[in-house]
Design a protein around this motif. Structure first.
Motif, short mmCIF file in Angstrom:
data_model
loop_
_atom_site.label_atom_id
_atom_site.label_comp_id
_atom_site.label_asym_id
_atom_site.label_seq_id
_atom_site.Cartn_x
_atom_site.Cartn_y
_atom_site.Cartn_z
N VAL A 168 95.58 38.89 -3.65
CA VAL A 168 94.58 39.51 -4.07
C VAL A 168 94.28 40.67 -2.81
N ALA A 169 94.32 41.88 -3.25
CA ALA A 169 94.08 42.96 -2.29
C ALA A 169 92.77 42.79 -1.53
N PHE A 170 92.88 42.95 -0.18
CA PHE A 170 91.60 42.85 0.46
C PHE A 170 91.54 44.04 1.39
N GLY A 171 91.81 45.28 0.63
CA GLY A 171 91.44 46.49 1.40
C GLY A 171 92.45 47.51 0.67
N GLU A 172 91.92 48.65 0.39
CA GLU A 172 92.70 49.76 -0.32
C GLU A 172 93.04 50.85 0.98
N ASN A 173 94.26 51.23 0.53
CA ASN A 173 94.74 52.55 1.44
C ASN A 173 95.62 53.40 0.57
N THR A 174 95.81 54.43 0.99
CA THR A 174 96.81 55.34 0.52
C THR A 174 97.72 56.10 1.63
N GLN A 175 98.47 57.05 1.20
CA GLN A 175 99.17 57.67 2.17
C GLN A 175 98.36 59.00 2.37
N GLY A 176 98.22 59.49 3.80
CA GLY A 176 97.38 60.73 3.99
C GLY A 176 98.31 61.54 4.95
N MET A 177 98.26 62.96 4.66
CA MET A 177 98.42 63.97 5.68
C MET A 177 97.50 64.34 6.67
N VAL A 178 97.31 63.97 7.66
CA VAL A 178 96.51 64.41 8.79
C VAL A 178 96.74 65.57 9.63
N TYR A 179 96.14 66.64 9.53
CA TYR A 179 96.17 67.88 10.16
C TYR A 179 95.21 68.19 11.31
N ASN A 180 95.64 69.18 12.06
CA ASN A 180 94.87 69.67 13.28
C ASN A 180 94.01 70.70 12.73
N LYS A 181 92.68 70.52 12.45
CA LYS A 181 91.78 71.49 12.07
C LYS A 181 91.64 72.38 13.11
N THR A 182 91.31 72.16 14.48
CA THR A 182 90.89 72.79 15.65
C THR A 182 92.16 73.96 15.70
N LEU A 183 93.32 73.49 15.66
CA LEU A 183 94.28 74.35 15.78
C LEU A 183 94.37 75.48 14.81
N LEU A 184 94.19 75.09 13.29
CA LEU A 184 94.22 76.09 12.54
C LEU A 184 93.17 77.06 12.50
N ALA A 185 92.01 76.41 12.69
CA ALA A 185 90.77 77.26 12.85
C ALA A 185 90.80 78.39 14.15
N ARG A 186 91.14 77.97 15.22
CA ARG A 186 91.45 78.84 16.35
C ARG A 186 92.28 79.97 16.03
N ASN A 187 93.49 79.74 15.09
CA ASN A 187 94.44 80.78 14.94
C ASN A 187 94.26 81.21 13.61
N GLY A 188 93.12 81.22 12.76
CA GLY A 188 92.64 81.71 11.73
C GLY A 188 93.54 81.51 10.49
N LEU A 189 94.21 80.31 10.59
CA LEU A 189 95.20 79.75 9.35
C LEU A 189 94.70 79.12 8.46
#
Length: 448
Positions: A168-189
């Protein structure tokens, strides 16, 4: 996640991460299980006659899980709540952190002292189910004694092996692509988004590399999670019945996709990619500043955030998000020869569905499987990284596709062979086609 080598309630805190497992020791233990099971099941073979007829008769259940001190404390509190509501039921609790857990579980099972209840993950559920070590929980589900009606359907189904509900599953998870929000915001991307194609990701990553001098994405060609999702988007799968669900040509296409990304400068160099292939969450490139994204499990966001001052975001893997599914981060199973099967199943049902038990256990094993319990637990979460993880998981719940079959025996070897083959292609030791052919051959041997 895998457990550690020293059992005991005084085990030091250790984060539950996946670590390589010495497969030959597991197989030796399970081979012994095949011999020991007829003895272990001697009394139980009569159809559960060892279950006490008096519902108030004293029952002691043994339970074994992996994790650190925090998980141990929460689990013990939840079990104490069950005993409070069922005073005749007590627990013999054993836990240990991470590495070596499955060595110990195989030894206990082969030695005739298996726990009534034990934690397991999708790397080894098929191993134990195929040897009839796990109790088939499907009759309990069908009779209503085990309630999975509030689980996402693909989540509880991800515990089915050969038509039997092995855990019996005792927790759910799934694949996630984590990205650096600070880096993108700093460079207007722009930020990456759920639903972008793999080619769009690579083009986006190339632009990030040029603007920031930080490679836009890790190269996930060695990451079995990414390869698995990509396969499902091609109408294939990692496994099909007792065989591989892909061909050498499929693997070649996957390796060539990422060779093209490396050639365009969208990814780091092979030596840095190798660092990102490590399982240690502290070495993921998105937190070491060596890439703008990392391909991980969505529930690893809080641990990633501990290792960087930058703000992080998380989206689904590229491509059709319907290729992802509600994956069991781990399961609880019942030993088929337990003298107290019915009580053991009732404990699992309680821990999974009781709101008070759910609040105690929280998100330590992943998002609660019961969606009503999950909502209550999510409302109490204050950590921003965990909130982000819950948000993307909830967003994807409506988009999840049908769960794949639970991985075959030899899955852990398949995972390690993918890293080996991908790195041979990354470092140019082999062409994508040569690395793919070697990988498929190694996989067939692993699952044979």
């Amino acid at each position: 996640m895998h457990p550690a080598s020293t059992p005991a309630a005084n085990t030091p805190t250790t984060r539950g991460r996946r670590t390589p497992f010495r497969r030959h020791r597991l197989l030796r233990g399970l081979a012994a299980v095949a011999v020991a099971l007829p003895l272990a099941f001697g009394a139980a073979a009569c159809g559960g006659n060892d279950e006490p007829t008096d519902p108030n008769a004293p029952v002691e259940l043994s339970i074994f899980w992996w994790g650190g001190e925090a998980r141990a404390k929460l689990t013990e509190e939840a079990l104490a709540l069950y005993t409070k509501k069922h005073p005749n039921v007590t627990f013999k609790k054993t836990w240990q952190a991470n590495q070596g857990y499955f060595d110990k579980l195989a030894t206990l099972t082969a030695g005739g002292e298996p726990p009534d209840l034990f934690q397991i993950d999708d790397n080894y559920l098929t191993e134990y189910a195929s040897r009839n070590t796990t109790l088939d929980l499907m009759p309990y589900k069908d009779s209503g004694k085990l309630d999975v009606s509030k689980f996402p359907e693909s989540l509880w189904q991800y515990g089915v092996v050969d038509g039997k509900l092995a855990g019996v599953a005792f927790g759910e998870n799934t694949q996630g692509m984590v990205y650096n929000k600070t880096l993108l915001a700093r460079n207007g991307l722009p930020e990456p988004r759920t639903g972008m194609s793999w080619d769009e990701l690579i083009t986006w990553a190339e632009s990030v590399s040029k603007k920031t001098k930080v490679p836009g994405t890790m190269d996930p060609s060695a990451d079995y999670k990414a390869f698995w999702v990509w396969l499902r988007q091609q109408g294939k799968d990692l496994y099909q019945g007792k065989e591989l669900g892909f061909t050498a040509e499929d693997v070649t296409r996957w390796f060539e996709l990422w060779k093209g990304a490396r050639d365009r400068g969208a990814t780091p160099t092979p030596d840095v990619i190798h660092e990102g292939n490590a399982t240690d969450i502290t070495k993921q490139l998105v937190v070491t500043g060596k890439a703008a994204t990392s391909f991980v499990w969505a529930n690893q966001m809080p641990e990633l955030k501990k290792n960087t001052k930058d703000e992080l975001g998380v989206v689904a893997y590229p491509g059709d998000p319907g290729a992802q599914w509600a994956r069991a981060s781990m399961y609880f199973s019942v030993f088929r020869g337990s003298k107290h099967k019915d009580v053991a199943v009732d404990v699992i049902n309680f821990l999974a569905n009781d709101p008070e038990a759910g609040r105690i256990l929280g998100t330590d094993r992943g998002l609660p499987s019961n969606l009503d319990v999950r909502k209550a637990v999510a409302e109490a979460v204050t950590d921003p990284a965990m909130k982000a993880s819950i948000a993307v998981e909830n967003e994807l719940t409506a988009k999840f596709g049908k769960s794949p079959q639970v991985p075959l025996k030899g899955h852990s070897k398949v995972r390690s062979e993918l890293i080996k083959a991908a790195e041979n292609a990354q470092f140019g030791r082999q062409s994508p086609a040569q690395a793919a052919a070697a990988f498929v051959e190694a996989c067939r041997a692993a699952i044979a």
